[in-house]
Design a protein around this motif. Structure first.
Motif, PDB file in Angstrom:
ATOM      1  N   TYR A  72       5.338   4.196  10.658  1.00 47.69           N
ATOM      2  CA  TYR A  72       4.590   4.896  11.694  1.00 47.69           C
ATOM      3  C   TYR A  72       3.100   4.812  11.352  1.00 47.69           C
ATOM      4  O   TYR A  72       2.635   5.436  10.403  1.00 47.69           O
ATOM      5  CB  TYR A  72       5.039   6.350  11.777  1.00 47.69           C
ATOM      6  CG  TYR A  72       6.416   6.517  12.380  1.00 47.69           C
ATOM      7  CD1 TYR A  72       6.581   6.752  13.748  1.00 47.69           C
ATOM      8  CD2 TYR A  72       7.556   6.435  11.579  1.00 47.69           C
ATOM      9  CE1 TYR A  72       7.837   6.904  14.306  1.00 47.69           C
ATOM     10  CE2 TYR A  72       8.821   6.575  12.130  1.00 47.69           C
ATOM     11  CZ  TYR A  72       8.944   6.816  13.491  1.00 47.69           C
ATOM     12  OH  TYR A  72      10.198   6.955  14.037  1.00 47.69           O
ATOM     13  N   LYS A  73       2.381   4.055  12.159  1.00 48.07           N
ATOM     14  CA  LYS A  73       0.968   3.821  11.867  1.00 48.07           C
ATOM     15  C   LYS A  73       0.108   5.071  12.026  1.00 48.07           C
ATOM     16  O   LYS A  73      -0.932   5.217  11.362  1.00 48.07           O
ATOM     17  CB  LYS A  73       0.433   2.705  12.772  1.00 48.07           C
ATOM     18  CG  LYS A  73       1.059   1.342  12.540  1.00 48.07           C
ATOM     19  CD  LYS A  73       0.317   0.262  13.308  1.00 48.07           C
ATOM     20  CE  LYS A  73       0.439   0.488  14.813  1.00 48.07           C
ATOM     21  NZ  LYS A  73      -0.280  -0.563  15.580  1.00 48.07           N
ATOM     22  N   ASP A  74       0.527   5.982  12.909  1.00 46.65           N
ATOM     23  CA  ASP A  74      -0.316   7.160  13.143  1.00 46.65           C
ATOM     24  C   ASP A  74      -0.294   8.151  11.978  1.00 46.65           C
ATOM     25  O   ASP A  74      -1.016   9.150  12.005  1.00 46.65           O
ATOM     26  CB  ASP A  74       0.041   7.854  14.461  1.00 46.65           C
ATOM     27  CG  ASP A  74       1.518   7.940  14.752  1.00 46.65           C
ATOM     28  OD1 ASP A  74       2.291   7.224  14.102  1.00 46.65           O
ATOM     29  OD2 ASP A  74       1.903   8.725  15.643  1.00 46.65           O
ATOM     30  N   ILE A  75       0.484   7.875  10.936  1.00 47.73           N
ATOM     31  CA  ILE A  75       0.425   8.727   9.749  1.00 47.73           C
ATOM     32  C   ILE A  75      -0.972   8.692   9.137  1.00 47.73           C
ATOM     33  O   ILE A  75      -1.468   9.697   8.606  1.00 47.73           O
ATOM     34  CB  ILE A  75       1.478   8.295   8.687  1.00 47.73           C
ATOM     35  CG1 ILE A  75       1.496   9.283   7.518  1.00 47.73           C
ATOM     36  CG2 ILE A  75       1.194   6.896   8.169  1.00 47.73           C
ATOM     37  CD1 ILE A  75       1.886  10.682   7.880  1.00 47.73           C
ATOM     38  N   ILE A  86      -1.375  17.768  -0.207  1.00 47.97           N
ATOM     39  CA  ILE A  86      -0.519  16.892   0.594  1.00 47.97           C
ATOM     40  C   ILE A  86       0.804  16.721  -0.152  1.00 47.97           C
ATOM     41  O   ILE A  86       0.817  16.432  -1.355  1.00 47.97           O
ATOM     42  CB  ILE A  86      -1.165  15.511   0.832  1.00 47.97           C
ATOM     43  CG1 ILE A  86      -2.488  15.670   1.608  1.00 47.97           C
ATOM     44  CG2 ILE A  86      -0.211  14.584   1.581  1.00 47.97           C
ATOM     45  CD1 ILE A  86      -3.248  14.365   1.794  1.00 47.97           C
ATOM     46  N   ILE A  87       1.901  16.920   0.549  1.00 47.90           N
ATOM     47  CA  ILE A  87       3.233  16.831  -0.064  1.00 47.90           C
ATOM     48  C   ILE A  87       4.128  15.930   0.787  1.00 47.90           C
ATOM     49  O   ILE A  87       4.124  16.019   2.014  1.00 47.90           O
ATOM     50  CB  ILE A  87       3.915  18.207  -0.164  1.00 47.90           C
ATOM     51  CG1 ILE A  87       2.948  19.251  -0.716  1.00 47.90           C
ATOM     52  CG2 ILE A  87       5.162  18.128  -1.029  1.00 47.90           C
ATOM     53  CD1 ILE A  87       3.488  20.653  -0.579  1.00 47.90           C
ATOM     54  N   PHE A  88       4.916  15.110   0.114  1.00 45.10           N
ATOM     55  CA  PHE A  88       5.913  14.272   0.771  1.00 45.10           C
ATOM     56  C   PHE A  88       7.310  14.813   0.472  1.00 45.10           C
ATOM     57  O   PHE A  88       7.619  15.142  -0.674  1.00 45.10           O
ATOM     58  CB  PHE A  88       5.832  12.824   0.277  1.00 45.10           C
ATOM     59  CG  PHE A  88       4.582  12.104   0.683  1.00 45.10           C
ATOM     60  CD1 PHE A  88       4.551  11.346   1.844  1.00 45.10           C
ATOM     61  CD2 PHE A  88       3.438  12.183  -0.091  1.00 45.10           C
ATOM     62  CE1 PHE A  88       3.397  10.672   2.228  1.00 45.10           C
ATOM     63  CE2 PHE A  88       2.274  11.523   0.273  1.00 45.10           C
ATOM     64  CZ  PHE A  88       2.256  10.766   1.438  1.00 45.10           C
ATOM     65  N   GLY A  89       8.148  14.877   1.493  1.00 43.05           N
ATOM     66  CA  GLY A  89       9.531  15.309   1.291  1.00 43.05           C
ATOM     67  C   GLY A  89      10.412  14.155   0.873  1.00 43.05           C
ATOM     68  O   GLY A  89      11.397  13.822   1.534  1.00 43.05           O
ATOM     69  N   THR A  95       7.331   4.640   5.571  1.00 45.76           N
ATOM     70  CA  THR A  95       6.100   5.331   5.973  1.00 45.76           C
ATOM     71  C   THR A  95       5.542   6.159   4.822  1.00 45.76           C
ATOM     72  O   THR A  95       4.322   6.218   4.611  1.00 45.76           O
ATOM     73  CB  THR A  95       6.367   6.241   7.188  1.00 45.76           C
ATOM     74  OG1 THR A  95       6.848   5.431   8.276  1.00 45.76           O
ATOM     75  CG2 THR A  95       5.098   6.969   7.628  1.00 45.76           C
ATOM     76  N   TYR A  96       6.419   6.802   4.054  1.00 49.71           N
ATOM     77  CA  TYR A  96       5.961   7.547   2.875  1.00 49.71           C
ATOM     78  C   TYR A  96       5.254   6.605   1.907  1.00 49.71           C
ATOM     79  O   TYR A  96       4.179   6.915   1.376  1.00 49.71           O
ATOM     80  CB  TYR A  96       7.140   8.182   2.127  1.00 49.71           C
ATOM     81  CG  TYR A  96       7.928   9.247   2.841  1.00 49.71           C
ATOM     82  CD1 TYR A  96       7.511   9.786   4.050  1.00 49.71           C
ATOM     83  CD2 TYR A  96       9.109   9.723   2.295  1.00 49.71           C
ATOM     84  CE1 TYR A  96       8.255  10.769   4.692  1.00 49.71           C
ATOM     85  CE2 TYR A  96       9.863  10.710   2.915  1.00 49.71           C
ATOM     86  CZ  TYR A  96       9.432  11.229   4.117  1.00 49.71           C
ATOM     87  OH  TYR A  96      10.170  12.195   4.732  1.00 49.71           O
ATOM     88  N   GLU A 101       0.425   4.753  -0.889  1.00 44.12           N
ATOM     89  CA  GLU A 101      -0.491   3.689  -1.322  1.00 44.12           C
ATOM     90  C   GLU A 101      -1.898   3.923  -0.772  1.00 44.12           C
ATOM     91  O   GLU A 101      -2.896   3.680  -1.466  1.00 44.12           O
ATOM     92  CB  GLU A 101       0.044   2.327  -0.862  1.00 44.12           C
ATOM     93  CG  GLU A 101       1.268   1.852  -1.639  1.00 44.12           C
ATOM     94  CD  GLU A 101       0.976   1.710  -3.127  1.00 44.12           C
ATOM     95  OE1 GLU A 101       0.221   0.797  -3.517  1.00 44.12           O
ATOM     96  OE2 GLU A 101       1.499   2.532  -3.911  1.00 44.12           O
ATOM     97  N   TYR A 102      -1.969   4.397   0.449  1.00 41.38           N
ATOM     98  CA  TYR A 102      -3.272   4.715   1.043  1.00 41.38           C
ATOM     99  C   TYR A 102      -3.969   5.817   0.231  1.00 41.38           C
ATOM    100  O   TYR A 102      -5.169   5.719  -0.083  1.00 41.38           O
ATOM    101  CB  TYR A 102      -3.076   5.163   2.490  1.00 41.38           C
ATOM    102  CG  TYR A 102      -4.329   5.692   3.156  1.00 41.38           C
ATOM    103  CD1 TYR A 102      -5.190   4.834   3.843  1.00 41.38           C
ATOM    104  CD2 TYR A 102      -4.666   7.048   3.089  1.00 41.38           C
ATOM    105  CE1 TYR A 102      -6.356   5.309   4.447  1.00 41.38           C
ATOM    106  CE2 TYR A 102      -5.828   7.539   3.680  1.00 41.38           C
ATOM    107  CZ  TYR A 102      -6.660   6.667   4.355  1.00 41.38           C
ATOM    108  OH  TYR A 102      -7.812   7.135   4.944  1.00 41.38           O
ATOM    109  N   LEU A 103      -3.219   6.854  -0.125  1.00 39.59           N
ATOM    110  CA  LEU A 103      -3.805   7.962  -0.891  1.00 39.59           C
ATOM    111  C   LEU A 103      -4.232   7.514  -2.281  1.00 39.59           C
ATOM    112  O   LEU A 103      -5.297   7.919  -2.784  1.00 39.59           O
ATOM    113  CB  LEU A 103      -2.799   9.109  -0.988  1.00 39.59           C
ATOM    114  CG  LEU A 103      -2.448   9.800   0.343  1.00 39.59           C
ATOM    115  CD1 LEU A 103      -1.327  10.813   0.140  1.00 39.59           C
ATOM    116  CD2 LEU A 103      -3.669  10.466   0.952  1.00 39.59           C
ATOM    117  N   ARG A 104      -3.424   6.658  -2.910  1.00 43.02           N
ATOM    118  CA  ARG A 104      -3.786   6.135  -4.232  1.00 43.02           C
ATOM    119  C   ARG A 104      -5.083   5.331  -4.151  1.00 43.02           C
ATOM    120  O   ARG A 104      -5.963   5.451  -5.000  1.00 43.02           O
ATOM    121  CB  ARG A 104      -2.658   5.257  -4.781  1.00 43.02           C
ATOM    122  CG  ARG A 104      -1.494   6.041  -5.374  1.00 43.02           C
ATOM    123  CD  ARG A 104      -0.257   5.162  -5.510  1.00 43.02           C
ATOM    124  NE  ARG A 104      -0.507   3.938  -6.242  1.00 43.02           N
ATOM    125  CZ  ARG A 104      -0.445   3.830  -7.572  1.00 43.02           C
ATOM    126  NH1 ARG A 104      -0.123   4.891  -8.299  1.00 43.02           N
ATOM    127  NH2 ARG A 104      -0.671   2.677  -8.167  1.00 43.02           N
TER     128      ARG A 104
END
Length: 388
Positions: A72-75, A86-89, A95-96, A101-104
């Motif tokens: 999902y690109k809109d993430i 920011i937390i990932f489930g 998408t996660y 990778e973007y956050l890193r």
């Protein structure tokens, strides 16, 4: 405190959890979901919750397919906003992974929450992928010691792990499990009072359901191979015929029907999907809960059964079983996929005082509420902010 939580679907217990968390003072919670209820395969839209009163719910929709994987690109639109946390489930969704990778790349810290985890015999490439994503987080929310061992195995720093009581039940659900006010009037440490209340509701539920057997074994879940129900059904001819085995969650198949007729198994009952309110009668009517799963990173139905005062027999590949079932105290574990091991565990428990085991289950599960889940999250971030 602005928090972004990224998860897959608005499951009922997660929506309740987000609402509880969002009610704490100073919490500004946004939850990004990958799927809308109407898009999810395998679940009725009625199963989902749509009450997003105390948090902002966002549903992603701009998706692209890359080599059979959906991202999902809109993430990235939401990642560009300012958040305190920011937390990932999880980590395994494409998408996660893209978001991490973007956050890193932008040196933005994030955390990962896992509902459970079982260490697998991974190939080296698979192990390295898991270690890359799991090990790169700043903090980890874990459902207990088994999940924490899993996280450490894949690179988590033990000092950054926060354990929380994972469940699908609110405090009121626990109170209502055995009939509401009747059970709350009894001292939780008074086993005899608890037994009396449990017996009354057991008898009432059996009368409503028309159940005649003296001892009832209950199994709940979709009729899929991974739940191991076939293993239990294959073994029933070798067990006490006076025990009724109730399987709730699916329809009779022709193979099972032939098997039942071949061995004249009048004590096997296959029952279609039931709503939570309907299912409560089966939990109350039962003496024992059995989940012969071949692999469950958690297994919420185990904690639900314990809330109804049931001893549990499950496998060593069930996260909730490993975390919540104490051998000989409130149930037993067997080796996943091993019919003889399952038979031994069942017979061991059946020869014990089922009410006493059930009382131990009931006591153990009392702190496992959605309210306490939310409190664990709130306290961690509040303390973290206070330290900084």
């Amino acid at each position: 405190m602005k928090i972004l939580f990224i998860t897959n679907i608005p499951s009922p217990y997660r929506v309740e959890f987000f609402n509880c968390w969002g009610e704490f003072p100073g919490v500004n919670l946004t939850v990004v979901f990958l799927e809308r209820p109407e898009e999810h395969k395998g679940r009725s839209a009625k199963w989902f919750r749509s009450d997003y009163t105390h948090f902002k719910a966002v549903f992603l929709q701009d998706k692209v397919k890359i080599k059979n994987h959906i991202i999902y690109k809109d993430i990235f639109h939401w990642l560009k906003k300012e958040y305190d946390e920011i937390i990932f489930g999880g980590y395994a969704e494409p998408t996660y992974m893209a978001a991490m990778e973007y956050l890193r790349l932008h040196h933005i810290p994030y955390g990962i929450e896992v509902d459970g985890g079982l260490i697998n015999k991974d190939s080296l490439p698979k192990f390295m992928i898991k270690k890359h994503f799991l090990g790169s987080a700043e903090f980890w929310f874990s459902s207990g010691k088994v999940a924490s061992e899993y996280l450490v195995h894949y690179g988590a720093n033990p000092s950054g792990i926060i354990e929380y009581p994972f469940t699908s039940m609110m405090e009121m659900d626990l109170r209502n499990a055995l009939g509401g006010p009747a059970i709350s009037s009894a001292n939780n440490d008074d086993e005899q009072s608890w037994r009396n209340t449990r017996e009354n509701h057991r008898n009432e539920s059996r009368e409503i359901l028309g159940i005649k057997e003296k001892v009832i074994s209950l199994s709940v879940g979709r009729f899929i191979e991974g739940k191991g129900f076939g293993l239990l059904i294959d073994m029933i001819p070798q067990l006490d015929r006076s025990t009724g085995y109730y399987f709730v969650g699916g329809k009779m198949t022709s193979d099972i029907d032939k098997y039942i007729k071949k061995y004249n198994l009048t004590n096997i009952h296959l029952i279609d999907f039931k709503t939570p309110d309907e299912l409560a009668f089966y939990f109350r009517a039962a003496d024992l809960f059995v989940l012969p799963t071949l692999h469950d990173v958690w297994g919420l139905v185990v904690s639900e059964a314990m809330a109804y005062g049931l001893p549990v027999v499950t496998t060593d590949l069930c996260g909730a079983g490993l975390e919540l079932v104490e051998e000989g105290k409130n149930g037993a574990l067997c080796h996943a996929g091993d019919k003889m091991s399952l038979k031994i565990a069942l017979e061991k428990v059946m020869h014990m005082d089922l009410n006493h085991l059930g009382f131990q289950s009931y006591k153990k599960i009392q702190r496992y509420t959605i309210e306490n889940m939310a409190l664990a999250h709130f306290n961690y971030f509040k303390n973290k902010r206070d330290r900084n």
